[in-house]
Design a protein around this motif. Structure first.
Motif, PDB file in Angstrom:
ATOM      1  N   ARG A 180      18.121 -17.845  28.434  1.00  0.00           N
ATOM      2  CA  ARG A 180      18.549 -17.435  29.777  1.00  0.00           C
ATOM      3  C   ARG A 180      19.700 -18.301  30.293  1.00  0.00           C
ATOM      4  O   ARG A 180      20.055 -18.236  31.458  1.00  0.00           O
ATOM      5  N   SER A 181      20.238 -19.125  29.433  1.00  0.00           N
ATOM      6  CA  SER A 181      21.325 -20.008  29.816  1.00  0.00           C
ATOM      7  C   SER A 181      22.663 -19.413  29.384  1.00  0.00           C
ATOM      8  O   SER A 181      22.743 -18.283  28.887  1.00  0.00           O
ATOM      9  N   LYS A 182      23.731 -20.197  29.537  1.00  0.00           N
ATOM     10  CA  LYS A 182      25.056 -19.746  29.126  1.00  0.00           C
ATOM     11  C   LYS A 182      25.180 -19.639  27.607  1.00  0.00           C
ATOM     12  O   LYS A 182      26.109 -19.002  27.107  1.00  0.00           O
ATOM     13  N   LEU A 183      24.268 -20.289  26.904  1.00  0.00           N
ATOM     14  CA  LEU A 183      24.297 -20.268  25.445  1.00  0.00           C
ATOM     15  C   LEU A 183      23.398 -19.168  24.875  1.00  0.00           C
ATOM     16  O   LEU A 183      23.029 -19.218  23.705  1.00  0.00           O
ATOM     17  N   ALA A 184      23.037 -18.192  25.707  1.00  0.00           N
ATOM     18  CA  ALA A 184      22.036 -17.193  25.313  1.00  0.00           C
ATOM     19  C   ALA A 184      22.430 -16.443  24.043  1.00  0.00           C
ATOM     20  O   ALA A 184      21.618 -16.281  23.126  1.00  0.00           O
ATOM     21  N   LYS A 185      23.690 -15.987  23.978  1.00  0.00           N
ATOM     22  CA  LYS A 185      24.097 -15.197  22.819  1.00  0.00           C
ATOM     23  C   LYS A 185      24.052 -16.024  21.535  1.00  0.00           C
ATOM     24  O   LYS A 185      23.581 -15.552  20.494  1.00  0.00           O
ATOM     25  N   SER A 186      24.513 -17.269  21.598  1.00  0.00           N
ATOM     26  CA  SER A 186      24.524 -18.128  20.410  1.00  0.00           C
ATOM     27  C   SER A 186      23.112 -18.494  19.976  1.00  0.00           C
ATOM     28  O   SER A 186      22.798 -18.513  18.781  1.00  0.00           O
ATOM     29  N   VAL A 187      22.231 -18.771  20.948  1.00  0.00           N
ATOM     30  CA  VAL A 187      20.843 -19.128  20.622  1.00  0.00           C
ATOM     31  C   VAL A 187      20.127 -17.938  20.004  1.00  0.00           C
ATOM     32  O   VAL A 187      19.392 -18.065  19.020  1.00  0.00           O
ATOM     33  N   THR A 188      20.351 -16.752  20.568  1.00  0.00           N
ATOM     34  CA  THR A 188      19.714 -15.551  20.028  1.00  0.00           C
ATOM     35  C   THR A 188      20.247 -15.226  18.638  1.00  0.00           C
ATOM     36  O   THR A 188      19.498 -14.796  17.758  1.00  0.00           O
ATOM     37  N   ASP A 189      21.544 -15.416  18.431  1.00  0.00           N
ATOM     38  CA  ASP A 189      22.135 -15.159  17.122  1.00  0.00           C
ATOM     39  C   ASP A 189      21.577 -16.110  16.068  1.00  0.00           C
ATOM     40  O   ASP A 189      21.363 -15.728  14.919  1.00  0.00           O
ATOM     41  N   TYR A 203      25.560 -12.016  13.970  1.00  0.00           N
ATOM     42  CA  TYR A 203      25.854 -11.105  15.087  1.00  0.00           C
ATOM     43  C   TYR A 203      27.300 -11.262  15.536  1.00  0.00           C
ATOM     44  O   TYR A 203      27.979 -10.277  15.843  1.00  0.00           O
ATOM     45  N   ARG A 204      27.787 -12.501  15.590  1.00  0.00           N
ATOM     46  CA  ARG A 204      29.169 -12.729  16.004  1.00  0.00           C
ATOM     47  C   ARG A 204      30.143 -12.006  15.067  1.00  0.00           C
ATOM     48  O   ARG A 204      31.150 -11.450  15.510  1.00  0.00           O
ATOM     49  N   LEU A 227      30.486  -3.474  16.084  1.00  0.00           N
ATOM     50  CA  LEU A 227      29.581  -2.911  17.082  1.00  0.00           C
ATOM     51  C   LEU A 227      30.353  -2.434  18.315  1.00  0.00           C
ATOM     52  O   LEU A 227      30.029  -1.393  18.891  1.00  0.00           O
ATOM     53  N   LYS A 228      31.366  -3.188  18.693  1.00  0.00           N
ATOM     54  CA  LYS A 228      32.169  -2.796  19.852  1.00  0.00           C
ATOM     55  C   LYS A 228      32.846  -1.444  19.607  1.00  0.00           C
ATOM     56  O   LYS A 228      32.875  -0.581  20.488  1.00  0.00           O
ATOM     57  N   ARG A 229      33.354  -1.271  18.394  1.00  0.00           N
ATOM     58  CA  ARG A 229      34.028  -0.011  18.057  1.00  0.00           C
ATOM     59  C   ARG A 229      33.015   1.138  18.022  1.00  0.00           C
ATOM     60  O   ARG A 229      33.281   2.222  18.557  1.00  0.00           O
TER      61      ARG A 229
END
Length: 408
Positions: free
Chosen positions: A302-311, A230-231, A237-239
């Motif tokens: 639900r923490s600050k690491l949400a994006k990395s954990v989900t990825d 995802y990263r 995706l942004k574009r």
């Protein structure tokens, strides 16, 4: 034994239009039947559970809608709306079964008592599949074609053959961003369910510590790098999402832009799932018992690491690992994660570390990578801590009050 094989479809324009129309009709029926249940629940729910023996002014309760009463009412639906006659009857009945299942999960919970959230109405485009519950007979499969009720033969890319002896119980047509797929649910009653008699021992067990720096580290100090699918796709995706925001709502260009964004997300999902399957098979080829931490992944998302954990997709990976282990006759063990990074895997002493401390150094001269040390502790807990038990630190295979132990 029950398996599900998914194949890609090659549909004609007419078949695509037919499936699109059927899915829309099923979506409307789903919302209508769900609204029926909500209305009954709202009108008949009352905190008063006692009435006077002599007189009661409370109106009698209406008949509660259930799966069988709603399926019986489908005859009235077809009389009022003749377009529903085009759908196979069992496919329409499966819509009622979905409503019944999701409503019961909300009020009663599943077999483990876990309740789901309040069911939501399906917006346009949110209902994506049709189920044909009737078993498909062998004569309905001719080469690359499968015959379904009221639609005829549809072309399938059979990238792998259907196993001999298996019967096709159900077929589910699914619409995805990159095309149409069919999922065949296969069953063979002569094959017993997967069972295992594996007992965790130091020789047949491997511990894995999942993280964000490396996807996992085994107790044998083998590391698997995290791919960050995802990263890597974020820039694209942004574009695409920026282009989507500029399109006029309801226009054809907006629909095409939505499809491009959906395809990019689907590619990330497929890449991650393929990676998880490969790592799961790699682990099961090495050992008969796999031990991992019993993580609260929902809280981590639900923490600050949400994006990395989900990825990283730890939850999906553990689900795949359990499924593949069951089919291979292996065992997956979840252990208590508390203190696996702080304890010494050699002597059991507690060595306090922060997240920035990536190396474990103990007074017993043990020196390991932090994740390697945690993986060793996970393995020890799965097999009953044989190393620590030999040093007199543990009783009955579980942790008690420890003191720093020096290796003689």
């Amino acid at each position: 034994m029950r398996l599900t094989y998914q194949y890609r479809l090659r549909l004609t324009k007419k078949q695509v239009d037919t499936f699109e129309n059927w899915i829309e009709l099923c979506r409307r029926q789903y919302n209508y039947r769900l609204a029926e249940r909500f209305n009954w629940y709202k009108e008949n729910r009352c905190d008063v559970d006692r009435c006077s023996i002599v007189y009661c002014s409370i109106a009698p309760l209406k008949d509660k809608p259930n799966r069988w009463s709603q399926q019986k009412d489908l005859a009235n639906t077809k009389a009022l709306f003749p377009e529903y006659k085009e759908l196979p009857s069992h496919t329409l009945q499966d819509v009622i079964a979905r409503v019944d299942k999701t409503f019961d999960r909300w009020l009663k919970g599943d077999s483990n008592g876990k309740r789901s959230g309040r069911p939501r109405f399906k917006g346009k485009g949110r209902y994506r599949s049709l189920t044909f519950p009737d078993p498909i007979k062998p004569e309905h499969i001719e080469g690359k074609f499968i015959q379904l009720a009221k639609i005829g033969k549809i072309k399938v890319i059979l990238h792998r053959p259907i196993p001999d002896g298996f019967k096709i119980k159900t077929a589910t047509i699914t619409r995805k961003a990159d095309g149409w797929y069919i999922g065949l649910s296969l069953e063979d009653m002569t094959v017993p369910s997967f069972t295992t008699d594996a007992i965790p021992t130091p020789d047949n067990t491997v511990g894995i510590d999942m993280g964000l720096k490396s996807f996992l580290v085994t107790s044998d100090n083998q590391k698997v790098q995290i791919p960050h699918y995802y990263r890597k796709a974020e820039k694209k995706l942004k574009r695409l999402q920026r282009q989507l925001s500029r399109k006029k709502k309801g226009s054809n260009r907006r629909k095409k832009s939505i499809k491009r964004v959906a395809k990019t997300h689907l590619k990330v999902v497929n890449q991650r799932k393929d990676f998880h399957y490969k790592i799961a098979i790699w682990l099961l080829n090495q050992s008969q018992v796999i031990a991992h931490e019993d993580l609260n992944i929902k809280a981590l998302t639900r923490s600050k690491l949400a994006k990395s954990v989900t990825d990283a997709g730890w939850g999906q990976f553990l689900q795949i690992l359990n499924t593949k282990a069951a089919s291979a006759g292996c065992l997956v063990v979840a252990v208590n994660p508390n203190g696996t990074s702080q304890e010494c895997s050699d002597c059991g002493a507690t060595v306090s570390k922060t997240l920035s401390d990536r190396w474990h150094n103990c007074q017993c001269k043990a020196s390991y990578c932090r994740d390697h040390n945690a993986a060793r502790n996970i393995k020890h807990r799965a097999v009953g801590h044989p190393v620590l038990k030999a040093r007199g630190v543990l009783t009955d295979g579980w942790t008690v009050k420890r003191e720093a132990c020096a290796v003689p």
